[in-house]
Design a protein around this motif. Structure first.
Motif, PDB file in Angstrom:
ATOM      1  N   TYR A  67      -7.093  -9.502   0.932  1.00  0.00           N
ATOM      2  CA  TYR A  67      -6.488  -8.235   1.322  1.00  0.00           C
ATOM      3  C   TYR A  67      -5.699  -7.686   0.136  1.00  0.00           C
ATOM      4  N   ALA A  68      -5.366  -6.404   0.192  1.00  0.00           N
ATOM      5  CA  ALA A  68      -4.556  -5.806  -0.866  1.00  0.00           C
ATOM      6  C   ALA A  68      -3.134  -6.350  -0.782  1.00  0.00           C
ATOM      7  N   PRO A  69      -2.474  -6.544  -1.925  1.00  0.00           N
ATOM      8  CA  PRO A  69      -1.085  -7.045  -1.901  1.00  0.00           C
ATOM      9  C   PRO A  69      -0.122  -5.985  -1.400  1.00  0.00           C
ATOM     10  N   LEU A  70       0.572  -6.285  -0.303  1.00  0.00           N
ATOM     11  CA  LEU A  70       1.499  -5.311   0.273  1.00  0.00           C
ATOM     12  C   LEU A  70       2.892  -5.470  -0.335  1.00  0.00           C
ATOM     13  N   VAL A  71       3.697  -4.443  -0.179  1.00  0.00           N
ATOM     14  CA  VAL A  71       5.056  -4.423  -0.718  1.00  0.00           C
ATOM     15  C   VAL A  71       6.002  -3.879   0.351  1.00  0.00           C
ATOM     16  N   VAL A  72       7.104  -4.585   0.595  1.00  0.00           N
ATOM     17  CA  VAL A  72       8.193  -4.045   1.413  1.00  0.00           C
ATOM     18  C   VAL A  72       9.142  -3.352   0.452  1.00  0.00           C
ATOM     19  N   ASP A  73       9.250  -2.026   0.530  1.00  0.00           N
ATOM     20  CA  ASP A  73      10.137  -1.364  -0.422  1.00  0.00           C
ATOM     21  C   ASP A  73      11.424  -0.898   0.253  1.00  0.00           C
ATOM     22  N   ARG A  74      12.345  -0.396  -0.560  1.00  0.00           N
ATOM     23  CA  ARG A  74      13.709  -0.065  -0.101  1.00  0.00           C
ATOM     24  C   ARG A  74      13.722   0.932   1.049  1.00  0.00           C
ATOM     25  N   ASN A 104      -0.985   0.865   4.061  1.00  0.00           N
ATOM     26  CA  ASN A 104      -0.439   1.618   2.938  1.00  0.00           C
ATOM     27  C   ASN A 104      -0.944   1.063   1.612  1.00  0.00           C
ATOM     28  N   ALA A 105      -0.974  -0.276   1.510  1.00  0.00           N
ATOM     29  CA  ALA A 105      -1.417  -0.908   0.264  1.00  0.00           C
ATOM     30  C   ALA A 105      -2.899  -0.637   0.002  1.00  0.00           C
ATOM     31  N   LEU A 106      -3.716  -0.689   1.043  1.00  0.00           N
ATOM     32  CA  LEU A 106      -5.148  -0.428   0.885  1.00  0.00           C
ATOM     33  C   LEU A 106      -5.379   1.016   0.448  1.00  0.00           C
TER      34      LEU A 106
END
Length: 500
Positions: A248-255, A286-288
């Motif tokens: 899967y695409a690497p996801l990010v939890v952002d501020r 969102n990451a995809l």
């Protein structure tokens, strides 16, 4: 947004690692939609060069490395500095053109990036998750954290050495904003709990959806809290490992998502892990979507201008040659059908808004306008749509324009416009569409002056609906309609407050 359950006690005691409960509700539908988008992402990934894939991977890991420390409030960075570091690399020289970045903060970010590279290499190599790996990961994440705040036996704050890669040496807990104290595993139970965690992970690997597994591993690790510091960063890294191993695409939890993230974890602490699964699924979508929009990467270091032009021309030729015209036609049909529904929706609420505001202003007026390719007006709103796409984090393909519909409302001499647009995502025909919205207050102006536009919406990463060419307008309309209603309600509220 995660809805927190009402706390039933002032203390949330530590509990041993619990198995995954049965998930019902809309989770399966959301995961299915995410997997459909992943298929399109994988199709587009095969058309990318090795350089493009590697560059996109590094940008994602750099963003994760920066945001994971901001989530923990270890430091704060201006958004411009963040975007420069993500795009160009983690150096002081890159940051200097956008704002301040201290050497100490950069060292922490670089450590977090090194840990993520170590993790990505392990995912590519198929290395099994082990206690040794988790300790090594923690050691890399916290390498430049020499000390941390703790309490001594008398409850006083103290500065003690941070044991890198070692289990914690004293009990710990945190107090939530609602006053509930959450207790974590006592030090004497950490080793056994971590062994239980890995046993549960191995049992579920391949048997449950990777996003569900990532959420479960993340939360259960957090409830153990095995280290003196760095637990949140290690937990987010472990979630990334699960997804990378499952391609899967690497996801990010952002501020911008910190509040939803904390709320979802609170729900999991109180027995409902579904909000965390939904949150991770949204992040993965969102990451995809974002991964479809990377810049073209062509090896041009040291090349002259003509050689650079030839290299990019060859890459463009390759992209045009791989275009799927059937997929493009399906995307256009889907966009047309969505557009027709959007126009009908805004036309329907127009009269209701007039009824409401004419009780205040008899001269209130409302108008719905719209356009779609290949109409000339389809290219309207280019600057606003690009800004909105950047905020949501995708590249908008406006070569042919967009399918847009505008509700323009005038009350007490003030005018607002709310524009909903269906636009193509990524370069070329990716097979992906996004529905976004922007809104503006058009301030009064005299003849000969340009109208000043004041934004009424502040979109974030979750403020869009992503669709793929195999979707049906009817099947996804409920989600689109809820999005439009939510953003329109926010616009009306902001506009009306200005009138008041």
């Amino acid at each position: 947004m995660a809805t927190r359950l009402q706390p039933v006690a002032t203390d949330l005691p530590w509990r041993s690692v619990e198995p995954l409960p049965e998930l019902n509700g809309d989770v399966a539908e959301l995961l299915s939609a995410t997997d459909s988008l992943r298929v399109v992402w994988a199709e587009n990934l095969r058309r990318a060069t090795a350089e493009e894939v590697e560059a996109a991977r590094k940008r994602s890991l750099r963003r994760h490395a920066i945001e994971t420390g901001i989530i923990e409030r270890l430091y704060d960075l201006d958004w411009g500095v963040t975007e420069a570091l993500v795009a160009e690399g983690l150096t002081l020289d890159v940051a200097a053109g956008e704002g301040e970045l201290s050497e100490d903060t950069l060292a922490v970010i670089q450590d977090q990036y090194t840990a993520l590279e170590y993790l990505a290499d392990a995912a590519r190599g198929g290395s099994p998750l082990s206690l040794h790996f988790i300790r090594e990961l923690h050691d890399l994440v916290t390498r430049h954290q020499v000390t941390y705040d703790a309490q001594d036996q008398f409850g006083r704050r103290a500065r003690v050495a941070l044991p890198h890669g070692e289990w914690k040496r004293q009990p710990n807990s945190v107090i939530r904003e609602d006053g509930v104290r959450i207790h974590f595993a006592p030090p004497e139970h950490v080793q056994a709990e971590m062994e239980l965690l890995l046993a549960g992970y191995e049992k579920m690997s391949g048997a449950v959806h990777p996003i569900v597994l990532a959420a479960w591993l993340h939360h259960r690790f957090i409830r153990i809290h095995p280290f003196a510091d760095g637990n949140g960063r290690v937990a987010r890294a472990l979630s990334l490992l699960v997804l990378l191993q499952a391609h899967y695409a690497p996801l990010v939890v952002d501020r911008r998502q910190r509040g939803d993230y904390i709320g979802a974890l609170d729900c999991a602490n109180e027995g409902d892990i579904r909000p965390l699964v939904r949150f991770f699924a949204r992040l993965e979508r969102n990451a995809l979507t974002s991964a479809l929009t990377g810049t073209m990467e062509v090896a041009t270091a040291g090349a002259g201008a003509v050689d650079v032009a030839r290299a990019y021309a060859e890459r463009l030729r390759s992209l045009v040659g791989s275009r799927n015209d059937v997929q493009g036609r399906q995307v256009a049909v889907l966009a047309d059908e969505l557009h027709a529904r959007l126009v009908d929706y805004l036309s329907g609420v127009r009269g209701q808004f007039l009824d409401a505001f004419r009780s205040v202003d008899p001269d209130a007026d409302a108008l719905v306008t719209y356009a779609a390719p290949p109409q000339e007006k389809a290219v309207y709103w280019r600057a606003q749509l690009i800004r909105t796409a950047n905020a949501v984090d995708f590249y908008t393909n406006l070569r042919e324009g967009s399918w847009w519909a505008q509700l323009r409302l005038t009350v007490l001499g003030q005018t607002m416009r709310h524009v909903v647009a269906v636009q193509k995502v990524g370069r070329g025909e990716t097979g992906v569409l996004a529905v976004t919205a922007f809104a503006e207050l058009v301030e009064n102006h005299t003849v000969g002056e340009s109208a000043r536009r004041v934004p009424l919406l502040n979109p974030g990463p979750d403020d869009s609906v992503t669709l793929i060419y195999t979707d049906s307008a009817a099947g996804r309309w409920q989600e689109v309609c809820e999005f439009v209603d939510r953003t329109l309600a926010a616009t009306i509220a902001d506009f009306s407050n200005g009138l008041g």
